[in-house]
Scaffold this motif. Structure first.
Motif, PDB file in Angstrom:
ATOM      1  N   SER A 196      41.880  35.764  21.722  1.00 11.46           N
ATOM      2  CA  SER A 196      42.657  36.602  20.806  1.00 11.46           C
ATOM      3  C   SER A 196      42.467  38.085  21.096  1.00 11.46           C
ATOM      4  O   SER A 196      43.387  38.887  20.891  1.00 11.46           O
ATOM      5  CB  SER A 196      42.263  36.305  19.354  1.00 11.46           C
ATOM      6  OG  SER A 196      40.883  36.574  19.142  1.00 11.46           O
ATOM      7  N   GLU A 197      41.289  38.452  21.584  1.00  9.09           N
ATOM      8  CA  GLU A 197      41.035  39.854  21.908  1.00  9.09           C
ATOM      9  C   GLU A 197      41.969  40.315  23.032  1.00  9.09           C
ATOM     10  O   GLU A 197      42.531  41.416  22.979  1.00  9.09           O
ATOM     11  CB  GLU A 197      39.580  40.037  22.330  1.00  9.09           C
ATOM     12  CG  GLU A 197      39.143  41.491  22.419  1.00  9.09           C
ATOM     13  CD  GLU A 197      37.663  41.642  22.741  1.00  9.09           C
ATOM     14  OE1 GLU A 197      37.156  42.782  22.624  1.00  9.09           O
ATOM     15  OE2 GLU A 197      37.029  40.642  23.114  1.00  9.09           O
ATOM     16  N   LYS A 198      42.162  39.461  24.026  1.00  4.90           N
ATOM     17  CA  LYS A 198      43.072  39.791  25.122  1.00  4.90           C
ATOM     18  C   LYS A 198      44.520  39.836  24.637  1.00  4.90           C
ATOM     19  O   LYS A 198      45.296  40.727  25.026  1.00  4.90           O
ATOM     20  CB  LYS A 198      42.924  38.770  26.248  1.00  4.90           C
ATOM     21  CG  LYS A 198      43.795  39.071  27.454  1.00  4.90           C
ATOM     22  CD  LYS A 198      43.556  38.059  28.568  1.00  4.90           C
ATOM     23  CE  LYS A 198      44.416  38.379  29.792  1.00  4.90           C
ATOM     24  NZ  LYS A 198      44.187  37.420  30.900  1.00  4.90           N
ATOM     25  N   GLU A 199      44.896  38.872  23.787  1.00  7.73           N
ATOM     26  CA  GLU A 199      46.266  38.846  23.260  1.00  7.73           C
ATOM     27  C   GLU A 199      46.573  40.100  22.462  1.00  7.73           C
ATOM     28  O   GLU A 199      47.667  40.684  22.574  1.00  7.73           O
ATOM     29  CB  GLU A 199      46.471  37.605  22.398  1.00  7.73           C
ATOM     30  CG  GLU A 199      46.443  36.291  23.154  1.00  7.73           C
ATOM     31  CD  GLU A 199      47.497  36.211  24.232  1.00  7.73           C
ATOM     32  OE1 GLU A 199      48.660  36.565  23.964  1.00  7.73           O
ATOM     33  OE2 GLU A 199      47.162  35.808  25.358  1.00  7.73           O
ATOM     34  N   ASP A 236      46.354  45.977  33.631  1.00 13.19           N
ATOM     35  CA  ASP A 236      45.885  47.255  33.094  1.00 13.19           C
ATOM     36  C   ASP A 236      44.405  47.190  32.756  1.00 13.19           C
ATOM     37  O   ASP A 236      43.865  46.131  32.380  1.00 13.19           O
ATOM     38  CB  ASP A 236      46.698  47.587  31.829  1.00 13.19           C
ATOM     39  CG  ASP A 236      46.472  49.002  31.351  1.00 13.19           C
ATOM     40  OD1 ASP A 236      47.126  49.912  31.879  1.00 13.19           O
ATOM     41  OD2 ASP A 236      45.633  49.178  30.444  1.00 13.19           O
ATOM     42  N   VAL A 237      43.718  48.343  32.872  1.00  8.25           N
ATOM     43  CA  VAL A 237      42.272  48.397  32.597  1.00  8.25           C
ATOM     44  C   VAL A 237      41.956  48.018  31.160  1.00  8.25           C
ATOM     45  O   VAL A 237      40.846  47.570  30.851  1.00  8.25           O
ATOM     46  CB  VAL A 237      41.708  49.804  32.894  1.00  8.25           C
ATOM     47  CG1 VAL A 237      41.776  50.104  34.384  1.00  8.25           C
ATOM     48  CG2 VAL A 237      42.454  50.879  32.099  1.00  8.25           C
ATOM     49  N   SER A 238      42.932  48.167  30.273  1.00  3.95           N
ATOM     50  CA  SER A 238      42.693  47.872  28.853  1.00  3.95           C
ATOM     51  C   SER A 238      42.474  46.384  28.590  1.00  3.95           C
ATOM     52  O   SER A 238      41.987  46.009  27.520  1.00  3.95           O
ATOM     53  CB  SER A 238      43.864  48.369  28.001  1.00  3.95           C
ATOM     54  OG  SER A 238      45.050  47.639  28.290  1.00  3.95           O
ATOM     55  N   ILE A 239      42.833  45.523  29.548  1.00  2.00           N
ATOM     56  CA  ILE A 239      42.651  44.082  29.331  1.00  2.00           C
ATOM     57  C   ILE A 239      41.593  43.475  30.246  1.00  2.00           C
ATOM     58  O   ILE A 239      41.352  42.273  30.206  1.00  2.00           O
ATOM     59  CB  ILE A 239      43.985  43.329  29.521  1.00  2.00           C
ATOM     60  CG1 ILE A 239      44.547  43.537  30.926  1.00  2.00           C
ATOM     61  CG2 ILE A 239      44.998  43.740  28.469  1.00  2.00           C
ATOM     62  CD1 ILE A 239      45.777  42.709  31.218  1.00  2.00           C
ATOM     63  N   GLU A 240      40.957  44.300  31.054  1.00  2.00           N
ATOM     64  CA  GLU A 240      39.925  43.797  31.960  1.00  2.00           C
ATOM     65  C   GLU A 240      38.763  43.197  31.181  1.00  2.00           C
ATOM     66  O   GLU A 240      38.241  43.795  30.244  1.00  2.00           O
ATOM     67  CB  GLU A 240      39.414  44.918  32.867  1.00  2.00           C
ATOM     68  CG  GLU A 240      40.380  45.314  33.968  1.00  2.00           C
ATOM     69  CD  GLU A 240      39.790  46.368  34.896  1.00  2.00           C
ATOM     70  OE1 GLU A 240      38.612  46.717  34.728  1.00  2.00           O
ATOM     71  OE2 GLU A 240      40.521  46.854  35.778  1.00  2.00           O
ATOM     72  N   GLY A 241      38.373  41.990  31.561  1.00  5.16           N
ATOM     73  CA  GLY A 241      37.221  41.326  30.947  1.00  5.16           C
ATOM     74  C   GLY A 241      37.481  40.709  29.591  1.00  5.16           C
ATOM     75  O   GLY A 241      36.585  40.113  29.003  1.00  5.16           O
ATOM     76  N   LEU A 242      38.707  40.834  29.083  1.00  5.97           N
ATOM     77  CA  LEU A 242      39.019  40.286  27.774  1.00  5.97           C
ATOM     78  C   LEU A 242      39.533  38.861  27.882  1.00  5.97           C
ATOM     79  O   LEU A 242      40.068  38.449  28.908  1.00  5.97           O
ATOM     80  CB  LEU A 242      40.062  41.152  27.063  1.00  5.97           C
ATOM     81  CG  LEU A 242      39.698  42.616  26.813  1.00  5.97           C
ATOM     82  CD1 LEU A 242      40.839  43.323  26.084  1.00  5.97           C
ATOM     83  CD2 LEU A 242      38.401  42.728  26.021  1.00  5.97           C
TER      84      LEU A 242
END
Length: 410
Positions: free
Chosen positions: A316-319, A307-313
């Motif tokens: 902990s920010e990605k989690e 999903d675009v919401s996790i791109e580049g993360l």
């Protein structure tokens, strides 16, 4: 005329009494009294009855039945974590490396957690983990399958696949590949898995990666399938009749399926396993599995969506973003499960296999009163991709083409 009528009535009355007498006398054997509630709980969507084995976990439609599978390689669980997970599920599995850094070996971690869970919930079913393809070095049984040790153990090295062109051991990130075509390996592997289950006190085992790396030797692909089936049959026999054998992605493995007790639908790919066509096939698989008296695990992880919401993360920010995404997408995946769910079909959800990737997250919808299913799913339009199904306390709608779902609670 009047006497004839009286005579006829008396004649037919006597005839009926004689019929009743002989009907009763021919049924002297006691009939089995069936508990209607149990029958209802175990009714498959085609109207037949699921026949569970004595060593299966408890099953109920009271809320969404959940299976939990998790691991933390660094440590054992806290009492709070054990409580959270045991409240969610009666059926769990400890991942390949759980607590190996704290206790030395993964089988020690499994033993520790089996005892901890059963102390507060004696009837919970806890599975041990072992891989039939990758030589993960987290147990005492596998600790020598590493790049810096394997040459010192030629008796173990012969259990591994060698690249025919380079003469080197096949591997993925330095994790070696087991060779299921080696009969000595198969005997060792079965004995090893049984040892892990026995030592840990687990109620069975989750077997992962049941492909045997057939694509590395296409000319022997059929032989790989057959020997994998033989190895699983041997494992089931050696485990004993009261242990659960769960095979990952084994629903369509014709040489493996007959000998296992349970299978997981892993849904590891958005385009392959999560396609609308495959989901429809899986609902039919779940019916077939239930009619065979076997358990299904319907697992979804939102990490495959990209999903675009996790791109580049990262980190902990990605989690955190994945946890939020899992909450947003739950209704769709939950609906996908409910459309095809049968007795002894369990739902697993999150965004991976680590302890912190779903098992400890509160998803309130999964604890809402569900109730019994009222028959099979319905296809809204012939050849369309909208489906509905009714439960006592919920109406389910899903569109697997647009990947939308709705669970309307009553």
């Amino acid at each position: 005329m009047e006497l004839n009528s009286v005579f006829k009535r008396q004649f037919f009355l006597v005839l009926n009494l004689v019929f009743i007498f002989f009907s009763c006398s021919n049924n002297d054997e006691p009939k089995e009294v069936i508990d209607e509630e149990v029958v209802t709980e175990l009714t498959i969507s085609d109207g037949t009855l699921f026949e569970p084995k004595d060593f299966y976990p408890k099953f109920s439609w009271s809320v969404t039945p959940q299976y939990c599978m998790f691991g933390d390689g660094s440590r054992t669980l806290t009492p709070s974590e054990i409580s959270i997970i045991s409240e969610k599920s009666d059926f769990i599995c400890l991942e390949k490396d759980h607590a190996w850094k704290e206790l030395g070996y993964a089988e020690m971690g499994a033993k520790h957690e089996v005892a901890a869970f059963k102390q507060i919930k004696p009837d919970i079913k806890v599975l041990y983990y072992f891989n039939s393809a990758y030589a993960w070095p987290f147990t005492s049984y596998n600790e020598n399958f590493t790049t810096n040790k394997i040459d010192d153990y030629p008796e173990l090295k012969k259990f591994l696949i060698i690249n025919e062109e380079t003469g080197e051991l096949e591997h993925r990130n330095n994790i070696f590949f087991f060779d299921v075509l080696n009969p000595d390996f198969r005997r060792w592997w079965v004995e090893t898995v049984v040892s892990g289950v026995t030592f840990s006190g687990a109620d069975g085992v989750f077997i992962d990666q049941m492909h045997g790396f057939s694509w590395l030797r296409n000319d022997k692909a059929e032989e790989v399938k057959l020997t994998m089936g033989e190895m699983m049959a041997s494992l089931k026999e050696k485990l004993g009749a009261d242990k659960i054998l769960l095979g990952n992605n084994a629903a369509r493995l014709e040489d493996v399926f007959p000998v296992i007790d349970a299978t997981m639908f892993e849904h590891y790919s958005e385009t392959v396993t999560n396609s609308k066509e495959n989901l429809l096939k899986e609902w039919d698989d779940m019916l077939r599995i239930a009619k065979a008296g076997k358990i299904s695990i319907y697992r979804f992880g939102v990490e495959v969506e990209n999903d675009v919401s996790i791109e580049g993360l990262s980190g902990s920010e990605k989690e955190n973003a994945l946890e939020q995404l899992s909450k947003e997408r739950l209704e769709y995946y939950h609906a996908c499960y409910l459309i095809g769910a049968q007795p002894y079909a369990y739902f697993q959800y999150g965004w991976g296999w680590r302890l912190w990737k779903g098992p400890l997250v509160d998803y309130p919808e999964l604890n809402k009163p569900l109730g019994l299913p009222k028959g099979a799913y319905k296809r809204v339009i012939e050849n369309g991709w909208e489906f509905t199904r009714e439960f006592e306390n919920a109406s389910v709608w899903v569109n697997t083409e647009t990947k939308e779902g709705k669970v309307s609670w009553k």
